[in-house]
Design a protein around this motif. Structure first.
Motif, PDB file in Angstrom:
ATOM      1  N   LYS A 220      -8.845 -13.660  -4.456  1.00  0.00           N
ATOM      2  CA  LYS A 220      -7.663 -13.422  -5.278  1.00  0.00           C
ATOM      3  C   LYS A 220      -6.400 -13.331  -4.419  1.00  0.00           C
ATOM      4  CE  LYS A 220      -5.352 -12.201  -9.036  1.00  0.00           C
ATOM      5  NZ  LYS A 220      -5.176 -13.073 -10.194  1.00  0.00           N
ATOM      6  N   THR A 224      -3.204 -15.788  -4.555  1.00  0.00           N
ATOM      7  CA  THR A 224      -1.889 -15.209  -4.839  1.00  0.00           C
ATOM      8  C   THR A 224      -0.899 -15.543  -3.735  1.00  0.00           C
ATOM      9  OG1 THR A 224      -2.960 -13.373  -6.000  1.00  0.00           O
ATOM     10  CG2 THR A 224      -0.655 -13.063  -5.362  1.00  0.00           C
ATOM     11  N   SER A 231       4.012 -12.220  -1.902  1.00  0.00           N
ATOM     12  CA  SER A 231       3.032 -11.257  -2.406  1.00  0.00           C
ATOM     13  C   SER A 231       2.184 -10.671  -1.289  1.00  0.00           C
ATOM     14  CB  SER A 231       2.120 -11.924  -3.444  1.00  0.00           C
ATOM     15  OG  SER A 231       1.349 -12.945  -2.827  1.00  0.00           O
TER      16      SER A 231
END
Length: 363
Positions: A220, A224, A231
């Motif tokens: 993840k 991202t 991020s």
């Protein structure tokens, strides 16, 4: 008994009257008390400091903090059983405190083992939901739901360990009384299968869950970062990855050696139904004494999980350390300076006094 049997330090030891299972006594009664004394000191200081910070930040508690708090409480409970264990090893595997205390220390020991595994698994799942499914499972991460999960975990732990109070924990073996060594459990039918199943439930499945959470979180975060490079600087993502990495490290260092020793010996027992050679028994016994120490060492490492998981804790700890260093440095620097200032002041007072007396005499 389930995983409780898997946690017992000494199992499947036969013909103990003809095979000396404590031939490493001379080394163990020096090394093990030192090891466990270190665990006692670090465990009390580290977990006590963590609990102090938790108490000061009790109004800002969340699901992560709650699981970490229960981990800390479990470790502090475990440290209460260490003084008698230290004495037991120092006396050469001889238990002088009676059956009742033996059962109580066994109960506390296994409560810590169960709670450690379960709450570390809860922490990993909590981080998984926070990063991979931040909106879908928000209800599960609410404090009220986390409290319910903690209560359930403690109920599960106590239900698995409480039967230990009904079992005889000490055993007279030649010139010594052993505690938590359990050679009598060899008589349980199909014990190798029971222990293998217990290790599967109590170690391999939680480890599989933690590794799954880590892989999903990593995937993840990579996705991202590709979509939004900024991020990567997210404090939440960094906290999640640090927490779960450290949980994996604790699992590998503390729990893996012990369970590998159990699993390989049980498999060997399944394939060899004949009498276990004395040498194999001795090696197994010795390996368990030292791998159990490593398993108990998680008591010292758990506060670091809280350090990585809770930003407020890290900030407060660093503030306390800086304050202590500042006080020590300032004390070392100011003491000579203050003494020299005091000497100068006293000298000036003497000079002024003499000067004043001289003027008075001149008049």
């Amino acid at each position: 008994m389930g995983y409780t049997l898997c946690s017992w330090p000494t199992v499947l030891l036969i013909n103990t009257s003809t095979c000396d299972l404590y031939e490493h006594e001379d080394t163990a009664k020096i090394v093990l008390p030192v090891f466990y004394s270190v665990i006692l000191m670090l465990g009390v200081v580290g977990n006590g400091l963590a609990l102090t910070v938790i108490f000061k930040n009790r109004k800002k508690i969340n699901s992560t903090t709650l699981y970490s708090t229960n981990l800390v409480l479990s470790d502090l409970l475990f440290t209460t059983s260490l003084p008698t264990r230290i004495a037991y090893y120092a006396l050469g595997f001889d238990w002088p405190f009676g059956e009742t205390f033996c059962r109580l220390t066994a109960l506390i020991f296994y409560i810590n083992t169960y709670a450690g595994v379960n709450f570390m698994t809860c922490l990993s799942i909590d981080r998984f939901f926070a990063v991979v499914h931040p909106f879908r499972y928000q209800k599960l991460r609410r404090v009220q739901h986390a409290k319910g999960i903690c209560i359930f975990v403690w109920f599960l732990v106590l239900s698995q360990t409480f039967p230990l109070l009904l079992q005889s924990m000490s055993n007279k073996e030649q010139e010594r009384i052993t505690c938590m060594e359990y050679p009598n459990f060899e008589k349980i039918p199909n014990l190798p299968l029971i222990l293998l199943a217990a290790c599967l439930i109590g170690y391999l499945i939680p480890l599989g869950i933690i590794l799954f959470c880590y892989s999903q979180i990593s995937y993840k975060l990579v996705q991202t970062a590709k979509a939004n490079p900024l991020s990567e600087k997210s404090g939440i993502n960094k906290k999640a990855i640090n927490t779960i990495i450290f949980v994996i490290v604790v699992f590998i260092i503390c729990f893996t050696p012990y369970h590998v020793a159990i699993i390989q010996h049980m498999i060997k027992k399944l394939y060899n139904q004949d009498k276990t050679p004395c040498n194999d028994q001795q090696v197994f016994q010795k390996s368990l004494h030292y791998t159990v120490f490593l398993m108990n060492f998680n008591c010292c490492l758990d506060p670091f999980i809280y350090f990585f998981a809770c930003k407020g804790y890290k900030r407060r700890i660093m503030k306390i350390l800086r304050r202590q260093v500042s006080v020590s440095v300032s004390s070392a620097v100011r003491s000579p300076h203050e003494e020299s200032s005091r000497d100068v002041g006293e000298t000036q007072m003497i000079v002024l006094s003499k000067s004043s007396n001289g003027k008075l005499l001149e008049k």
